[in-house]
Motif scaffolding. Sequence first.
Motif, mmCIF file in Angstrom:
data_model
loop_
_atom_site.group_PDB
_atom_site.id
_atom_site.type_symbol
_atom_site.label_atom_id
_atom_site.label_comp_id
_atom_site.label_asym_id
_atom_site.label_seq_id
_atom_site.Cartn_x
_atom_site.Cartn_y
_atom_site.Cartn_z
ATOM 1 N N GLY A 9 5.414 -0.756 7.175
ATOM 2 C CA GLY A 9 5.224 -1.989 6.390
ATOM 3 C C GLY A 9 6.386 -2.942 6.581
ATOM 4 N N ILE A 10 6.637 -3.741 5.553
ATOM 5 C CA ILE A 10 7.694 -4.770 5.618
ATOM 6 C C ILE A 10 9.014 -4.151 6.062
ATOM 7 C CG2 ILE A 10 9.124 -6.297 4.186
ATOM 8 C CD1 ILE A 10 6.601 -6.980 2.570
ATOM 9 N N MET A 11 9.334 -2.976 5.536
ATOM 10 C CA MET A 11 10.623 -2.336 5.832
ATOM 11 C C MET A 11 10.550 -1.410 7.049
ATOM 12 S SD MET A 11 12.627 -3.530 3.498
ATOM 13 C CE MET A 11 14.048 -2.469 3.361
ATOM 14 N N ASP A 30 1.039 4.740 11.212
ATOM 15 C CA ASP A 30 0.692 4.189 9.898
ATOM 16 C C ASP A 30 -0.816 3.968 9.937
ATOM 17 O OD1 ASP A 30 0.072 2.378 7.745
ATOM 18 O OD2 ASP A 30 2.182 1.800 7.663
ATOM 19 N N ASN A 51 -0.292 11.590 10.791
ATOM 20 C CA ASN A 51 1.024 12.024 10.296
ATOM 21 C C ASN A 51 1.359 13.409 10.853
ATOM 22 O OD1 ASN A 51 1.366 9.646 8.856
ATOM 23 N ND2 ASN A 51 0.379 10.454 7.018
ATOM 24 N N MET A 64 8.549 5.945 5.153
ATOM 25 C CA MET A 64 8.864 4.672 4.489
ATOM 26 C C MET A 64 7.556 4.112 3.927
ATOM 27 S SD MET A 64 11.347 3.098 3.546
ATOM 28 C CE MET A 64 12.234 1.625 3.172
ATOM 29 N N VAL A 65 7.103 4.748 2.843
ATOM 30 C CA VAL A 65 5.811 4.409 2.217
ATOM 31 C C VAL A 65 6.072 3.953 0.782
ATOM 32 C CG1 VAL A 65 4.575 6.002 3.744
ATOM 33 C CG2 VAL A 65 5.388 6.832 1.530
ATOM 34 N N PRO A 66 5.055 3.446 0.052
ATOM 35 C CA PRO A 66 5.378 2.809 -1.232
ATOM 36 C C PRO A 66 5.925 3.726 -2.337
ATOM 37 C CG PRO A 66 3.300 1.963 -0.382
ATOM 38 C CD PRO A 66 3.698 3.116 0.499
ATOM 39 N N ASP A 73 0.883 12.401 -0.102
ATOM 40 C CA ASP A 73 -0.261 12.319 0.794
ATOM 41 C C ASP A 73 0.184 12.432 2.261
ATOM 42 O OD1 ASP A 73 -3.052 11.870 1.307
ATOM 43 O OD2 ASP A 73 -2.449 9.899 2.074
ATOM 44 N N SER A 96 11.322 4.469 -2.009
ATOM 45 C CA SER A 96 11.957 4.549 -3.341
ATOM 46 C C SER A 96 10.949 5.192 -4.292
ATOM 47 C CB SER A 96 12.283 3.152 -3.872
ATOM 48 O OG SER A 96 12.963 2.391 -2.922
ATOM 49 N N GLY A 232 9.340 -10.427 1.594
ATOM 50 C CA GLY A 232 10.274 -9.897 0.638
ATOM 51 C C GLY A 232 9.836 -8.609 -0.093
ATOM 52 N N PHE A 233 10.175 -8.603 -1.309
ATOM 53 C CA PHE A 233 9.933 -7.443 -2.144
ATOM 54 C C PHE A 233 8.885 -7.823 -3.178
ATOM 55 C CE2 PHE A 233 10.916 -4.320 -5.474
ATOM 56 C CZ PHE A 233 10.848 -3.166 -4.711
ATOM 57 N N ARG A 234 7.742 -7.158 -3.103
ATOM 58 C CA ARG A 234 6.597 -7.530 -3.933
ATOM 59 C C ARG A 234 6.811 -7.154 -5.391
ATOM 60 N NH1 ARG A 234 2.403 -4.445 -2.820
ATOM 61 N NH2 ARG A 234 3.340 -3.190 -1.177
ATOM 62 N N LYS A 240 6.582 -0.720 -9.942
ATOM 63 C CA LYS A 240 6.654 0.727 -9.652
ATOM 64 C C LYS A 240 8.067 1.255 -9.903
ATOM 65 C CE LYS A 240 7.768 1.656 -5.628
ATOM 66 N NZ LYS A 240 8.952 1.947 -4.832
HETATM 67 P P1 NAD Z 1 4.817 -1.904 2.373
HETATM 68 O O1 NAD Z 1 3.733 -1.789 1.374
HETATM 69 O O2 NAD Z 1 5.005 -3.181 3.120
HETATM 70 O O3 NAD Z 1 4.687 -0.731 3.485
HETATM 71 C C1 NAD Z 1 4.353 0.584 3.180
HETATM 72 C C2 NAD Z 1 3.558 1.155 4.346
HETATM 73 O O4 NAD Z 1 3.273 2.529 4.072
HETATM 74 C C3 NAD Z 1 2.201 0.460 4.538
HETATM 75 O O5 NAD Z 1 2.133 -0.091 5.842
HETATM 76 C C4 NAD Z 1 1.177 1.563 4.335
HETATM 77 O O6 NAD Z 1 0.084 1.458 5.200
HETATM 78 C C5 NAD Z 1 1.990 2.822 4.628
HETATM 79 N N1 NAD Z 1 1.456 4.013 3.998
HETATM 80 C C6 NAD Z 1 1.018 4.181 2.730
HETATM 81 N N2 NAD Z 1 0.562 5.439 2.547
HETATM 82 C C7 NAD Z 1 0.738 6.089 3.729
HETATM 83 C C8 NAD Z 1 0.470 7.418 4.179
HETATM 84 N N3 NAD Z 1 -0.049 8.346 3.371
HETATM 85 N N4 NAD Z 1 0.755 7.718 5.460
HETATM 86 C C9 NAD Z 1 1.291 6.815 6.296
HETATM 87 N N5 NAD Z 1 1.573 5.537 5.930
HETATM 88 C C10 NAD Z 1 1.298 5.185 4.666
HETATM 89 O O7 NAD Z 1 6.158 -1.503 1.590
HETATM 90 P P2 NAD Z 1 7.663 -1.854 1.981
HETATM 91 O O8 NAD Z 1 8.033 -3.170 1.383
HETATM 92 O O9 NAD Z 1 7.886 -1.605 3.434
HETATM 93 O O10 NAD Z 1 8.421 -0.741 1.106
HETATM 94 C C11 NAD Z 1 8.443 0.632 1.475
HETATM 95 C C12 NAD Z 1 9.365 1.373 0.506
HETATM 96 O O11 NAD Z 1 10.685 0.792 0.583
HETATM 97 C C13 NAD Z 1 8.936 1.261 -0.956
HETATM 98 O O12 NAD Z 1 9.218 2.439 -1.636
HETATM 99 C C14 NAD Z 1 9.794 0.119 -1.491
HETATM 100 O O13 NAD Z 1 10.001 0.209 -2.896
HETATM 101 C C15 NAD Z 1 11.071 0.329 -0.699
HETATM 102 N N6 NAD Z 1 11.898 -0.873 -0.501
HETATM 103 C C16 NAD Z 1 11.331 -2.069 -0.152
HETATM 104 C C17 NAD Z 1 12.142 -3.191 0.009
HETATM 105 C C18 NAD Z 1 11.558 -4.552 0.362
HETATM 106 O O14 NAD Z 1 12.288 -5.552 0.251
HETATM 107 N N7 NAD Z 1 10.299 -4.644 0.785
HETATM 108 C C19 NAD Z 1 13.517 -3.089 -0.163
HETATM 109 C C20 NAD Z 1 14.068 -1.859 -0.465
HETATM 110 C C21 NAD Z 1 13.247 -0.737 -0.646
#
Ligand code: NAD
Length: 297
Positions: A9-11, A30, A51, A64-66, A73, A96, A232-234, A240
């Motif tokens: 995802g974003i990160m 992913d 996976n 790096m999932v939500p 999972d 996180s 950014g950060f949703r 959550k």
């Molecule tokens: P995101 O929603 O953009 O990406 C998460 C990815 O995980 C998605 O592409 C999704 O398809 C994938 N995913 C979900 N379930 C899955 C599974 N079972 N198997 C494989 N892939 C799976 O989220 P993000 O912004 O990249 O954040 C990821 C983590 O990092 C979160 O815990 C978030 O709190 C934390 N984080 C995010 C930021 C930010 O600025 N975005 C900053 C610091 C920490």
Amino acid sequence: MKVGFIGLGIMGRPMCKNLLKAGYEVTAFDPFAKAALDDVVSCGAVRGESNADVAAKSDVVILMVPNSPNVRDAVFGKEGVAEAKKKDLDIIDMSSIAPLQSKDIAEKCEASGMHMMDAPVSGGEPKAIDGTLSIMCGGPKVLFDRYRELLGHLGASVIHCGEVNGAGDTTKLANQVIVAANIAACAEAYELATMAGVDPVKVFDAIKGGLAGSTVMNAKVPMMLDRNFKPGFRIDLHIKDLNNALETGHGVGTPMILTSAVQEMLQWLHNNGCGSDDHSAILKYYERITGVEVKRQ
Ligand code: NAD
């Protein structure tokens, strides 16, 4: 060292690219982000088919999932990491999640012959791209020592916060409480200045170098002034994190006054269609009450 990367995802996407740039052999997957998977494959990653396939091709798997249900999972679900039955596979969960969930998942991993370290991050997308995240690790120091160098390609700071699984996630919750309260304070203060007739740009220029200045203010107030709420950060991810912080705080008996107030604002924004906005959109909570927008004049 063969690295698996799950969650693009974003990160995850820029983090995966930084490992490729550093010369690691990376297998990525992913199931819900085909464009991101194509992108990292075009940068040299091996395309994982599931996976479990990623785990089969790796010595260490980064997640790096939500949130915790997604971690469970990815590891124990259908075609999950555990199905590869790879003895002594190491897992670094950089998502996180709630500390107690992290501890529980780590124990289940040990019972299945795998070892887990939590290593959530702070810094958001820009620092994920630059490879300058702050990384907070929890779990056996032996795992930390083994992956300190690898994590150094993703972050400018990599700290071992404790031997107990979940220590990194607890540290991340502390970070998220501070960030949420800081953004809400900025939103309240810039709404106040605007309604009192002072240009918010002048306010930013005047106070950013003083005691109120912060990394949060420097990153989020320009977004507010530009009315750019693209994440950014949703907001939904911050809900959550604050849920996890409230649950943990209630469990240990800490008052969570500020966290619960900001959580109510975030929840209201979620209910009013802003869950996918960047968390700087906390400003909209104030604006919808006052009817006055904060923007460049
Ligand atoms: P995101 O929603 O953009 O990406 C998460 C990815 O995980 C998605 O592409 C999704 O398809 C994938 N995913 C979900 N379930 C899955 C599974 N079972 N198997 C494989 N892939 C799976 O989220 P993000 O912004 O990249 O954040 C990821 C983590 O990092 C979160 O815990 C978030 O709190 C934390 N984080 C995010 C930021 C930010 O600025 N975005 C900053 C610091 C920490």
